[in-house]
Scaffold this motif. Structure first.
Motif, PDB file in Angstrom:
ATOM      1  N   ASN A  97      68.886   5.147  -9.802  1.00  7.05           N
ATOM      2  CA  ASN A  97      68.390   6.153  -8.860  1.00  7.05           C
ATOM      3  C   ASN A  97      68.984   7.500  -9.226  1.00  7.05           C
ATOM      4  O   ASN A  97      70.169   7.588  -9.568  1.00  7.05           O
ATOM      5  CB  ASN A  97      68.808   5.829  -7.422  1.00  7.05           C
ATOM      6  CG  ASN A  97      68.036   4.677  -6.855  1.00  7.05           C
ATOM      7  OD1 ASN A  97      66.904   4.429  -7.224  1.00  7.05           O
ATOM      8  ND2 ASN A  97      68.655   3.957  -5.955  1.00  7.05           N
ATOM      9  N   TYR A  98      68.198   8.553  -9.134  1.00  7.90           N
ATOM     10  CA  TYR A  98      68.653   9.906  -9.389  1.00  7.90           C
ATOM     11  C   TYR A  98      68.394  10.733  -8.144  1.00  7.90           C
ATOM     12  O   TYR A  98      67.317  10.655  -7.549  1.00  7.90           O
ATOM     13  CB  TYR A  98      67.932  10.508 -10.598  1.00  7.90           C
ATOM     14  CG  TYR A  98      68.206   9.725 -11.861  1.00  7.90           C
ATOM     15  CD1 TYR A  98      69.367   9.937 -12.587  1.00  7.90           C
ATOM     16  CD2 TYR A  98      67.325   8.746 -12.306  1.00  7.90           C
ATOM     17  CE1 TYR A  98      69.643   9.207 -13.730  1.00  7.90           C
ATOM     18  CE2 TYR A  98      67.593   8.019 -13.444  1.00  7.90           C
ATOM     19  CZ  TYR A  98      68.749   8.255 -14.153  1.00  7.90           C
ATOM     20  OH  TYR A  98      69.017   7.519 -15.282  1.00  7.90           O
ATOM     21  N   SER A  99      69.380  11.519  -7.745  1.00  6.98           N
ATOM     22  CA  SER A  99      69.256  12.353  -6.554  1.00  6.98           C
ATOM     23  C   SER A  99      68.810  13.755  -6.945  1.00  6.98           C
ATOM     24  O   SER A  99      69.291  14.321  -7.931  1.00  6.98           O
ATOM     25  CB  SER A  99      70.592  12.438  -5.821  1.00  6.98           C
ATOM     26  OG  SER A  99      70.979  11.163  -5.367  1.00  6.98           O
ATOM     27  N   PHE A 100      67.908  14.294  -6.148  1.00  4.47           N
ATOM     28  CA  PHE A 100      67.393  15.643  -6.352  1.00  4.47           C
ATOM     29  C   PHE A 100      67.468  16.405  -5.033  1.00  4.47           C
ATOM     30  O   PHE A 100      67.482  15.804  -3.959  1.00  4.47           O
ATOM     31  CB  PHE A 100      65.932  15.606  -6.812  1.00  4.47           C
ATOM     32  CG  PHE A 100      65.743  15.104  -8.213  1.00  4.47           C
ATOM     33  CD1 PHE A 100      65.618  15.991  -9.267  1.00  4.47           C
ATOM     34  CD2 PHE A 100      65.688  13.755  -8.480  1.00  4.47           C
ATOM     35  CE1 PHE A 100      65.439  15.543 -10.563  1.00  4.47           C
ATOM     36  CE2 PHE A 100      65.512  13.287  -9.776  1.00  4.47           C
ATOM     37  CZ  PHE A 100      65.385  14.185 -10.819  1.00  4.47           C
ATOM     38  N   ARG A 101      67.503  17.736  -5.133  1.00  5.94           N
ATOM     39  CA  ARG A 101      67.437  18.596  -3.953  1.00  5.94           C
ATOM     40  C   ARG A 101      66.325  19.601  -4.177  1.00  5.94           C
ATOM     41  O   ARG A 101      66.206  20.187  -5.251  1.00  5.94           O
ATOM     42  CB  ARG A 101      68.752  19.327  -3.723  1.00  5.94           C
ATOM     43  CG  ARG A 101      68.739  20.190  -2.448  1.00  5.94           C
ATOM     44  CD  ARG A 101      70.066  20.875  -2.184  1.00  5.94           C
ATOM     45  NE  ARG A 101      70.585  21.627  -3.295  1.00  5.94           N
ATOM     46  CZ  ARG A 101      70.196  22.866  -3.628  1.00  5.94           C
ATOM     47  NH1 ARG A 101      69.291  23.482  -2.938  1.00  5.94           N
ATOM     48  NH2 ARG A 101      70.748  23.474  -4.662  1.00  5.94           N
TER      49      ARG A 101
END
Length: 74
Positions: free
Chosen positions: A3-7
């Motif tokens: 999983n990769y977190s983005f804003r």
């Protein structure tokens, strides 16, 4: 798959994307449809012992040498 977190820079929402590592740097679209997003640095930590076998004796501290470890400092 990781999983990769983005804003989202437009609305400020944070979201995750599940994708292969080969696509980790690909841009992501915010769930609200905005495409100005930035990938966040995430950390991962585990607590425990590798192997799960019988406990082992602690490693003894290095011996001798003072600050440089080899005894060459005077």
């Amino acid at each position: 798959m990781p999983n990769y977190s983005f804003r989202c820079r437009h609305c400020g929402d944070t979201f995750e994307v599940n994708r292969p590592m080969a696509q980790s740097s690909d841009p992501a679209v915010c769930p609200r449809g905005h495409d100005d997003t930035v990938k966040l640095l995430t950390t991962f930590a585990t607590v425990g012992r590798a192997g799960g076998g019988a406990p082992q004796a602690p490693t003894p501290p290095p011996s001798g040498g003072g600050c440089c470890g080899g005894g060459c400092c005077g």
